[in-house]
Design a protein around this motif. Sequence first.
Motif, mmCIF file in Angstrom:
data_model
loop_
_atom_site.group_PDB
_atom_site.id
_atom_site.type_symbol
_atom_site.label_atom_id
_atom_site.label_comp_id
_atom_site.label_asym_id
_atom_site.label_seq_id
_atom_site.Cartn_x
_atom_site.Cartn_y
_atom_site.Cartn_z
ATOM 1 N N ASN A 48 0.871 -0.980 0.017
ATOM 2 C CA ASN A 48 -0.121 0.037 -0.223
ATOM 3 C C ASN A 48 0.753 1.207 0.149
ATOM 4 O O ASN A 48 0.497 2.201 -0.754
ATOM 5 C CB ASN A 48 -0.863 -0.082 0.999
ATOM 6 C CG ASN A 48 -2.094 -0.972 1.097
ATOM 7 O OD1 ASN A 48 -2.422 -1.551 0.221
ATOM 8 N ND2 ASN A 48 -2.456 -1.509 2.291
ATOM 9 N N ARG A 49 1.755 1.073 0.678
ATOM 10 C CA ARG A 49 2.749 2.211 0.929
ATOM 11 C C ARG A 49 3.393 2.618 -0.548
ATOM 12 O O ARG A 49 3.423 3.887 -0.950
ATOM 13 C CB ARG A 49 3.946 2.203 2.104
ATOM 14 C CG ARG A 49 4.829 3.381 2.187
ATOM 15 C CD ARG A 49 5.816 3.043 3.488
ATOM 16 N NE ARG A 49 6.544 1.992 3.012
ATOM 17 C CZ ARG A 49 7.312 1.290 3.936
ATOM 18 N NH1 ARG A 49 7.344 1.703 5.056
ATOM 19 N NH2 ARG A 49 8.206 0.179 3.414
ATOM 20 N N ALA A 50 3.899 1.614 -1.024
ATOM 21 C CA ALA A 50 4.645 1.519 -2.343
ATOM 22 C C ALA A 50 3.789 2.501 -3.387
ATOM 23 O O ALA A 50 4.075 2.886 -4.188
ATOM 24 C CB ALA A 50 5.201 0.440 -3.016
ATOM 25 N N LEU A 51 2.396 1.795 -3.484
ATOM 26 C CA LEU A 51 1.509 2.135 -4.335
ATOM 27 C C LEU A 51 1.212 3.740 -4.111
ATOM 28 O O LEU A 51 0.977 4.441 -5.234
ATOM 29 C CB LEU A 51 0.161 1.287 -4.050
ATOM 30 C CG LEU A 51 -1.079 1.652 -5.156
ATOM 31 C CD1 LEU A 51 -0.506 1.342 -6.696
ATOM 32 C CD2 LEU A 51 -2.176 0.792 -4.913
ATOM 33 N N TYR A 52 0.918 4.163 -3.029
ATOM 34 C CA TYR A 52 0.819 5.525 -2.805
ATOM 35 C C TYR A 52 1.855 6.423 -3.165
ATOM 36 O O TYR A 52 1.512 7.363 -3.764
ATOM 37 C CB TYR A 52 0.287 5.761 -1.251
ATOM 38 C CG TYR A 52 -0.654 5.205 -0.520
ATOM 39 C CD1 TYR A 52 -2.072 4.857 -1.203
ATOM 40 C CD2 TYR A 52 -0.582 4.803 0.781
ATOM 41 C CE1 TYR A 52 -2.965 4.190 -0.655
ATOM 42 C CE2 TYR A 52 -1.776 4.221 1.270
ATOM 43 C CZ TYR A 52 -3.155 4.037 0.445
ATOM 44 O OH TYR A 52 -4.152 3.435 1.103
ATOM 45 N N THR A 53 2.830 5.905 -2.953
ATOM 46 C CA THR A 53 4.030 6.776 -3.618
ATOM 47 C C THR A 53 4.045 6.788 -5.004
ATOM 48 O O THR A 53 4.313 7.896 -5.681
ATOM 49 C CB THR A 53 5.641 5.902 -3.020
ATOM 50 O OG1 THR A 53 5.689 5.960 -1.806
ATOM 51 C CG2 THR A 53 6.678 6.674 -3.622
ATOM 52 N N LEU A 54 3.910 5.594 -5.763
ATOM 53 C CA LEU A 54 3.892 5.667 -7.260
ATOM 54 C C LEU A 54 2.674 6.446 -7.495
ATOM 55 O O LEU A 54 2.806 6.943 -8.772
ATOM 56 C CB LEU A 54 3.531 4.336 -7.648
ATOM 57 C CG LEU A 54 4.291 3.888 -8.995
ATOM 58 C CD1 LEU A 54 5.791 3.989 -9.010
ATOM 59 C CD2 LEU A 54 3.704 2.134 -9.546
ATOM 60 N N ILE A 55 1.572 6.591 -7.246
ATOM 61 C CA ILE A 55 0.476 7.461 -7.437
ATOM 62 C C ILE A 55 0.816 8.946 -7.667
ATOM 63 O O ILE A 55 0.548 9.610 -8.491
ATOM 64 C CB ILE A 55 -0.816 7.338 -6.539
ATOM 65 C CG1 ILE A 55 -1.476 5.864 -6.596
ATOM 66 C CG2 ILE A 55 -1.762 8.367 -6.702
ATOM 67 C CD1 ILE A 55 -2.427 5.600 -5.723
ATOM 68 N N GLN A 56 1.646 9.305 -6.536
ATOM 69 C CA GLN A 56 2.065 10.693 -6.488
ATOM 70 C C GLN A 56 2.994 11.034 -7.584
ATOM 71 O O GLN A 56 3.013 12.143 -8.175
ATOM 72 C CB GLN A 56 2.992 11.064 -5.061
ATOM 73 C CG GLN A 56 1.825 10.738 -3.946
ATOM 74 C CD GLN A 56 0.567 11.613 -4.021
ATOM 75 O OE1 GLN A 56 0.623 12.961 -4.470
ATOM 76 N NE2 GLN A 56 -0.488 11.056 -3.706
ATOM 77 N N GLU A 57 3.694 10.122 -8.006
ATOM 78 C CA GLU A 57 4.738 10.115 -8.938
ATOM 79 C C GLU A 57 4.240 9.926 -10.413
ATOM 80 O O GLU A 57 5.057 10.392 -11.533
ATOM 81 C CB GLU A 57 5.978 9.010 -9.016
ATOM 82 C CG GLU A 57 6.732 9.420 -7.529
ATOM 83 C CD GLU A 57 7.679 8.350 -7.444
ATOM 84 O OE1 GLU A 57 7.838 7.229 -8.118
ATOM 85 O OE2 GLU A 57 8.612 8.427 -6.543
ATOM 86 N N THR A 58 3.219 9.339 -10.649
ATOM 87 C CA THR A 58 2.786 8.920 -11.880
ATOM 88 C C THR A 58 1.603 9.628 -12.325
ATOM 89 O O THR A 58 0.355 9.155 -11.820
ATOM 90 C CB THR A 58 2.443 7.391 -12.165
ATOM 91 O OG1 THR A 58 3.730 6.634 -11.281
ATOM 92 C CG2 THR A 58 2.230 6.959 -13.366
ATOM 93 N N GLU A 59 1.575 10.457 -13.547
ATOM 94 C CA GLU A 59 0.416 10.978 -13.966
ATOM 95 C C GLU A 59 -0.865 9.924 -14.407
ATOM 96 O O GLU A 59 -1.824 9.966 -13.988
ATOM 97 C CB GLU A 59 0.880 11.682 -14.855
ATOM 98 C CG GLU A 59 -0.391 12.478 -15.723
ATOM 99 C CD GLU A 59 0.140 12.904 -17.116
ATOM 100 O OE1 GLU A 59 -0.422 12.568 -18.319
ATOM 101 O OE2 GLU A 59 0.726 14.113 -17.234
ATOM 102 N N ALA A 60 -0.272 8.872 -14.939
ATOM 103 C CA ALA A 60 -1.468 7.690 -15.397
ATOM 104 C C ALA A 60 -2.122 7.292 -14.341
ATOM 105 O O ALA A 60 -3.266 6.795 -14.575
ATOM 106 C CB ALA A 60 -0.597 6.630 -16.147
ATOM 107 N N LEU A 61 -1.562 7.138 -13.007
ATOM 108 C CA LEU A 61 -2.735 6.723 -11.932
ATOM 109 C C LEU A 61 -3.334 8.053 -11.558
ATOM 110 O O LEU A 61 -4.253 7.612 -10.428
ATOM 111 C CB LEU A 61 -1.507 6.351 -10.654
ATOM 112 C CG LEU A 61 -0.769 5.084 -11.238
ATOM 113 C CD1 LEU A 61 0.411 4.639 -10.075
ATOM 114 C CD2 LEU A 61 -1.630 4.023 -11.186
#
Length: 622
Positions: A81-94
């Motif tokens: 979950n933590r990794a996913l939240y990090t990726l959401i902030q970095e990735t426009e597609a998410l």
Amino acid sequence: MEPQKIKVEDLPSNEFGVLKQLYGPQIEETHGYSRNKITYVRELSGEEKAYFHYRNAMNPVGSVMQGLYKVKGNLLPTYFNRALYTLIQETEALRLNYCSVGKRILAVVLDEQRDIPQVVYRNLESMDGDELNVVLRRIMESELRQGFDLRSGSLVRFSVLHTNQYEFAVVVTAVGAIMSQINLRKLFALAVNESYTPAADGNGIKGMSAAALAEPIKEYWRNFLKDFPQQPELPYYHKSTSDLYKQEAYVSYIPADLLAELRLRSKDKKMMLMSILHTAWGVLLQRYNQCDDVGFALFVPRRGKAADEGITPSLVPVRLQVKGNPTVQELVTKAFQQFVISQPYASLGRENIEDVLRSQANGFDHVLNFCDFFQESMSYADVPGQATGQLVMQNSYDGRDLKLSISFRREENKVIISLVYDSSEFKMNDVKRLLKEYQLIIQQMMMDWNVAVYDFRAKLEKRLEAERISGSLQVQDSRAVLQNYLSKLALFQECELGIQQLFMGGAQQQILFEGDRIDAESIEDNMIFLVSGKIVRSIEVGDGWYNTLDIQKENSWLNESVLLPGHRHKYSMEVLTEQAVIIKIPLSGFMAILKRYPQVGQNIFRHVIRQLEKYQRLWIQS
């Protein structure tokens, strides 16, 4: 060249109005709060356009891609979950959605995605070998059937499955337009607390980019499609008056006795079996359109260089034409020979159809998908896992501009047929009738294998008429079925008929198929009863993983703890049988009836005591 970023306030008023209706007022931070604050909008990139449809629907329809990864390491739900939240902030597609604003589709990029991607954690450590392979395929197929609303919410879903010590299967299902933009390798590495180095192959999943056709291939299809019949009318199709597309699915199985006959006639050859199945569909279309010549299309895996590039699937037009009075076997053999000749030229994609079929701008309006049918058996255990995820297999569903998609998948002792359709164009009862008629045609073909086609048609008409008279092709009224189901539930059996009728108001019947899950929102907001089939219940007790609790049979109450305010445990439920039927009664409506009629409360009390006795007995036995 990247598409230009556009401020939402700079859009034409009609397009801005559409976005305001969907995402709410766009208020500056200094003046208030917008729940869905739009950072900017843009037109689709060239790559994104390949994944969308041409239909002028309010909600766009895009192809869906899926990958099964094997991850090695210590993956915990909290880490993922933590990794996913990090990726959401970095990735426009998410953080984006796609919205039709009239004559074009826009990518809408949000400041933050309020609807976090759905992640289901499940423990499968007790399974191995063939059983695990089957379960993984069912989960993948179920996820692919669900579809996405491209206008709102997340456009990706995850199923994280604990398969062995320090070994996890992760099923990623996403709208095709964003799949290549999500750095899944980095997500997996962060989730298992390992260092990440960008991979040359990205996620490992190959996209659906267009492939240039060689001139001999173009020439073959030009000749084949010369004088090709117009698209036939589909049985039970009703043109929708709505601009909203709502994807629904229905799954059926070819019975074991009929499959045994099919295997005998096809000599257990996949290509011959496919020829029988698509010939039967052609016979159905000929009967409905009262003609001797119909054309439609198949999806099959690509061959040669296109297959190496991972560009799937290939669209293969087929034509079923009755000349003279051949036997059923000769009709099937001709279809088989036609496909064998066409197969070396099976490089025609959806992106090429307009180039060849100039007279039919949007190509075919339905397809029979045999990609899974020819899929080689996958052994998850044989693939080594990696911290950044090893791609085991990939899948896709391309429903653009299709009224109906019929997919065939073969397991050891059965053939599974999945229909995906727009519920505003096909009603579920009509889809059931369509499948029943299709299976009756296959049965009649097996019985009349050496009979001339016109005699076969006469026998088929008599058979269908007899089935109609007997009522086997009729589908009961849904409200009558619902009332019958409610009357059989133990919780309501001792209630007067008038009280049972009160629950009919808000009750909804839902058909689920093997591998389907009941979503968490339904479990929390409704009373859920199982009235047909079997469902496995899993429970999460604080560590994030769902472990199997029990298996519930028909006439069971699935979520008793929903009546307990602030209940601690969460349920996850999955269908075990080919089909299951559940009834959902809104919790608010149920509580209102409960306050007025104490008898319902007494029945609940007796039910809970019986459950207590059951688990006491199981505890002692264990």
